[in-house]
Design a protein around this motif. Structure first.
Motif, PDB file in Angstrom:
ATOM      1  N   PRO A   1       0.827  -1.209   0.000  1.00 55.93           N
ATOM      2  CA  PRO A   1       0.000   0.000   0.000  1.00 55.93           C
ATOM      3  C   PRO A   1       0.862   1.260   0.000  1.00 55.93           C
ATOM      4  N   SER A   2       0.206   2.352  -0.339  1.00 52.91           N
ATOM      5  CA  SER A   2       0.925   3.615  -0.474  1.00 52.91           C
ATOM      6  C   SER A   2       1.335   4.166   0.901  1.00 52.91           C
TER       7      SER A   2
ATOM      8  N   ASP B   1      -4.193  -0.815  -1.466  1.00 52.80           N
ATOM      9  CA  ASP B   1      -4.737   0.361  -0.779  1.00 52.80           C
ATOM     10  C   ASP B   1      -6.152   0.104  -0.275  1.00 52.80           C
TER      11      ASP B   1
END
Ligand SMILES: C[S@@+](CC[C@H](N)C(=O)[O-])C[C@H]1O[C@@H](n2cnc3c(N)ncnc32)[C@H](O)[C@@H]1O
Length: 273
Positions: free
Chosen positions: A49-50, A86
């Motif tokens: 994920p970011s 995400d």
């Protein structure tokens, strides 16, 4: 657009550019599905994920609250969600999250990822200001962002996250991207964009298409998203923008593939229709 966490690999970008070159825009969704079906998602997949989004939702709760004002779970959408990193990370922070993907193969991959990850989440889902809460629901939908046939009656979103979705689209699609974002958010809803690639000359072919100045033009100025540097400071653009930019920062943590140029922007839907 890069292999895993590495720097953007020129050959990945060339591969993508060639794959879409001279293809009519109406066939681009099929071209994305072909990439999934031929196991080429490593051309853009970052493998986690970011970090910039993790930090935003954990550290800027003054701007992005994890629950609605009435204590209800907030609803989030990740269009062009890929493997769903995400989507799962937002669910672990308490959102009910929808991941939208054009590719049915992509949706299957994302569902498998979510099942494993929700059962046994990895540390990369949290940052330094870890928040523990009851996870929200995750749903992956196969559908085209630009069509309405995947929408559920009355379902609008508090938050939408875009990373490498706008840059995957042909530039002629940009006004429709902005219009759909406004349509899918509740009034006051928030669009979070991790802007990438900002280092790439916007006149070069994509995907990824260079996006320097594009989000601002589309969302704050109500423009067509085709940014001509020489016009930037001249005529004011038409006052039909539906968004106000409420945050614009260089994130302390992002993917290496952004070459230190990624910017994180938060746009709030400020029209009332
Ligand atoms: C560059 S990839 C990024 C994926 C994901 N955001 C990530 O960071 O790994 C773009 C994704 O958008 C999907 N996509 C392209 N056009 C779409 C559309 N019109 N509606 C929904 N998904 C789309 C592609 O299948 C692809 O998975």
């Amino acid at each position: 657009m890069s292999s895993a966490e590495g720097l953007p690999c020129a050959s990945s970008q060339t591969h993508l550019v060639r794959h879409f070159a001279e293809q009519p825009v109406e066939l681009h969704t099929d071209r994305w599905s072909q990439l999934w079906d031929t196991d080429n998602s490593d051309l853009w997949d970052r493998g986690k994920p970011s970090p910039a989004l993790v930090d935003l939702i954990e550290e800027r709760r003054d701007l992005v609250s994890l629950v609605g004002p009435d204590g209800r779970k907030k609803k989030a959408l990740v269009p062009g969600c890929g493997k769903g990193y995400d989507v799962v990370m937002l669910a672990l922070h308490g959102y009910d999250v929808y991941g939208l993907e054009i590719s049915s193969t992509g949706v299957s991959v994302a569902r498998r990822y979510a099942e494993n990850e929700l059962a046994n989440p990895q540390a990369y889902n949290w940052g330094a200001s870890r928040v523990d809460c009851q996870p929200g629901q995750v749903e992956f939908i196969q559908g085209d962002f630009f069509k309405r046939d995947w929408e559920k009656p009355g379902l609008k979103f508090d938050l939408i996250y875009d990373y490498t979705f706008l840059c995957a689209l042909h530039p002629t699609m940009r006004p429709q991207w902005a219009a759909r974002m406004a349509e899918l958010l509740i009034p006051g809803g928030q669009l979070v964009c991790l802007e990438f690639p900002l280092y790439k000359d916007p006149s070069l072919p994509g995907p990824p298409w260079g996006l320097k100045g594009v989000h601002w033009n589309l969302l704050a100025e109500g423009g067509d998203g085709i940014v001509h540097p020489e016009q930037n400071d001249k005529e004011p653009r038409p006052p039909n923008a539906k968004f106000t930019r409420t945050l614009y920062v260089k994130p302390a943590r992002s993917y290496e593939s952004g070459r230190g140029t990624d910017m994180l922007s938060l746009y709030t839907r400020t029209d009332t229709q």
